[in-house]
Design a protein around this motif. Structure first.
Motif, PDB file in Angstrom:
ATOM      1  N   CYS A   1       0.881  -1.238  -0.136  1.00  0.00           N
ATOM      2  CA  CYS A   1       0.176   0.044  -0.077  1.00  0.00           C
ATOM      3  C   CYS A   1       0.983   1.418  -0.062  1.00  0.00           C
ATOM      4  N   TYR A   2       0.134   2.406  -0.010  1.00  0.00           N
ATOM      5  CA  TYR A   2       1.029   3.595  -0.175  1.00  0.00           C
ATOM      6  C   TYR A   2       0.393   4.601   0.665  1.00  0.00           C
ATOM      7  N   VAL A   3       0.997   5.521   1.627  1.00  0.00           N
ATOM      8  CA  VAL A   3       0.587   6.335   2.482  1.00  0.00           C
ATOM      9  C   VAL A   3       1.222   7.852   2.359  1.00  0.00           C
TER      10      VAL A   3
ATOM     11  N   THR B   1      -8.102   4.136  -0.838  1.00  0.00           N
ATOM     12  CA  THR B   1      -8.860   3.644   0.149  1.00  0.00           C
ATOM     13  C   THR B   1      -9.162   4.567   1.162  1.00  0.00           C
ATOM     14  N   HIS B   2      -9.766   4.168   2.397  1.00  0.00           N
ATOM     15  CA  HIS B   2     -10.224   4.982   3.563  1.00  0.00           C
ATOM     16  C   HIS B   2      -9.789   4.647   4.800  1.00  0.00           C
TER      17      HIS B   2
ATOM     18  N   ALA C   1      -1.391  -3.797   6.357  1.00  0.00           N
ATOM     19  CA  ALA C   1      -1.710  -3.587   7.521  1.00  0.00           C
ATOM     20  C   ALA C   1      -1.435  -2.473   8.518  1.00  0.00           C
ATOM     21  N   ASP C   2      -0.375  -1.465   7.956  1.00  0.00           N
ATOM     22  CA  ASP C   2      -0.069  -0.246   8.380  1.00  0.00           C
ATOM     23  C   ASP C   2      -1.180   0.803   7.844  1.00  0.00           C
ATOM     24  N   ARG C   3      -1.324   1.912   8.593  1.00  0.00           N
ATOM     25  CA  ARG C   3      -2.151   3.149   8.010  1.00  0.00           C
ATOM     26  C   ARG C   3      -1.675   3.306   6.413  1.00  0.00           C
ATOM     27  N   HIS C   4      -2.738   3.450   5.701  1.00  0.00           N
ATOM     28  CA  HIS C   4      -2.444   3.935   4.266  1.00  0.00           C
ATOM     29  C   HIS C   4      -3.507   4.293   3.666  1.00  0.00           C
ATOM     30  N   ASP C   5      -3.222   4.999   2.514  1.00  0.00           N
ATOM     31  CA  ASP C   5      -4.042   5.687   1.642  1.00  0.00           C
ATOM     32  C   ASP C   5      -4.547   4.984   0.349  1.00  0.00           C
ATOM     33  N   TRP C   6      -3.889   4.248  -0.195  1.00  0.00           N
ATOM     34  CA  TRP C   6      -3.773   3.585  -1.568  1.00  0.00           C
ATOM     35  C   TRP C   6      -3.596   1.876  -1.348  1.00  0.00           C
ATOM     36  N   ARG C   7      -4.199   1.313  -1.973  1.00  0.00           N
ATOM     37  CA  ARG C   7      -3.810  -0.039  -1.998  1.00  0.00           C
ATOM     38  C   ARG C   7      -3.495  -0.456  -3.490  1.00  0.00           C
ATOM     39  N   LEU C   8      -2.389  -1.278  -3.865  1.00  0.00           N
ATOM     40  CA  LEU C   8      -2.155  -1.703  -5.221  1.00  0.00           C
ATOM     41  C   LEU C   8      -3.051  -2.584  -5.430  1.00  0.00           C
ATOM     42  N   SER C   9      -3.709  -2.453  -6.781  1.00  0.00           N
ATOM     43  CA  SER C   9      -5.018  -3.329  -7.096  1.00  0.00           C
ATOM     44  C   SER C   9      -4.532  -4.142  -8.386  1.00  0.00           C
ATOM     45  N   TYR C  10      -3.546  -3.690  -9.270  1.00  0.00           N
ATOM     46  CA  TYR C  10      -3.052  -4.249 -10.391  1.00  0.00           C
ATOM     47  C   TYR C  10      -1.793  -3.999 -10.775  1.00  0.00           C
TER      48      TYR C  10
ATOM     49  N   SER D   1     -10.770   0.405  -8.371  1.00  0.00           N
ATOM     50  CA  SER D   1     -12.213   0.662  -7.943  1.00  0.00           C
ATOM     51  C   SER D   1     -12.797   2.020  -7.737  1.00  0.00           C
ATOM     52  N   SER D   2     -11.711   3.084  -7.655  1.00  0.00           N
ATOM     53  CA  SER D   2     -12.009   4.458  -7.133  1.00  0.00           C
ATOM     54  C   SER D   2     -11.938   5.327  -8.242  1.00  0.00           C
ATOM     55  N   ARG D   3     -12.550   6.481  -8.307  1.00  0.00           N
ATOM     56  CA  ARG D   3     -12.622   7.480  -9.189  1.00  0.00           C
ATOM     57  C   ARG D   3     -11.052   7.977  -9.584  1.00  0.00           C
ATOM     58  N   VAL D   4     -10.411   8.103  -8.761  1.00  0.00           N
ATOM     59  CA  VAL D   4      -9.010   8.770  -8.634  1.00  0.00           C
ATOM     60  C   VAL D   4      -8.142   7.337  -8.230  1.00  0.00           C
ATOM     61  N   TRP D   5      -6.872   7.524  -8.811  1.00  0.00           N
ATOM     62  CA  TRP D   5      -6.243   6.368  -8.896  1.00  0.00           C
ATOM     63  C   TRP D   5      -4.454   6.581  -8.821  1.00  0.00           C
TER      64      TRP D   5
END
Length: 245
Positions: A172-174, A243-244, A184-193, A219-223
């Motif tokens: 993920c990215y934060v 992500t949220h 598992a850590d706090r994050h703002d984005w998750r790698l989907s592909y 699966s989000s409008r922004v990526w």
């Protein structure tokens, strides 16, 4: 840099050891040099912190692998003939990188697109000065999962890099700097592909590929897009969903 964390994400960051004591020639009556003096066992587990990963030698004793742990030894290599701890940093780096990198690939995989899904990395430790004086020529290659400023606890089973990894291994990215971390850590984005693109890794080509590929795989409008050059004619690109968490 010396005594720094030795990591391999999708691209290797080899940090080197310099100025360590060499091993002298044994005089009559002394014990023969032991190239594996003090070496850990392959498969040994350690509960190390991110800060401890910057030590040039393992700073803690191993723990039971059934207990919480953050690293596992995936290989114990040896400096090749003609290389010593007094050799140039570049020489040591090449020797260590080849052996630890091969062990990482065998354990986790080597396909760039699949590696992008994970926070798996490797780093290495050298013998202590006392062990080197006893003739030690080994180095240990440790597998870890990196958060942005910590090491994640490793699960009992370590799946190969790819999709559907547990959160403690998944990428993920934060933050505003988009620091890579585990999910598992706090994050703002998750790698989907993630996939490999056969184009020269220029900024223009990265943007072009991302705009063509990412909207269909998030699966989000922004990526968020991320990319890693593979060679002069290809790169791996990743698409992350907002992500949220």
């Amino acid at each position: 840099m010396t005594r720094a964390l030795r990591l391999l994400g999708v691209t290797a960051v080899l940090v080197l050891l310099a100025g360590l004591l060499g091993v002298g020639t044994a005089s009559a009556g002394e014990t023969d040099p032991d190239p594996l003096a003090g070496a850990p066992a392959k498969g040994a587990c350690y509960d190390l912190t991110y800060k401890q990963g910057w030590e040039h030698s393992v700073p803690e004793a191993p723990v039971e692998c059934s207990d919480d742990h953050t690293t596992v030894v995936i290989a114990v290599g040896q400096l090749k003939a003609g290389v010593t701890w007094d050799s140039p940093e570049k020489t040591i780096s090449k020797n260590v990188g080849a052996q630890c990198g091969a062990a990482f690939a065998a354990k986790i995989g080597s396909k760039p697109a699949l590696l992008m899904y994970s926070q798996y990395n490797w780093f290495w430790f050298a013998p202590t000065d006392a062990e080197q004086e006893a003739g030690a020529r080994w180095f240990s290659c440790h597998l870890a999962s990196l958060e942005d400023n910590a090491l994640s606890d490793l699960p009992d089973k370590l799946p190969r890099a790819g999709r559907n990894l547990p959160d403690v291994l998944a990428r993920c990215y934060v933050g505003r700097k988009y620091a890579a971390t585990t999910c598992a850590d706090r994050h703002d984005w998750r790698l989907s592909y993630a996939t490999v693109v056969r184009m020269k890794p220029t900024a223009k080509n990265l943007d072009k590929a991302a705009k063509r590929i990412c909207p269909r795989h998030v699966s989000s409008r922004v990526w968020l897009r991320s990319a890693v050059p593979i060679d002069r004619k290809s790169f791996a690109i990743g698409c992350s969903t907002k992500t949220h968490r």
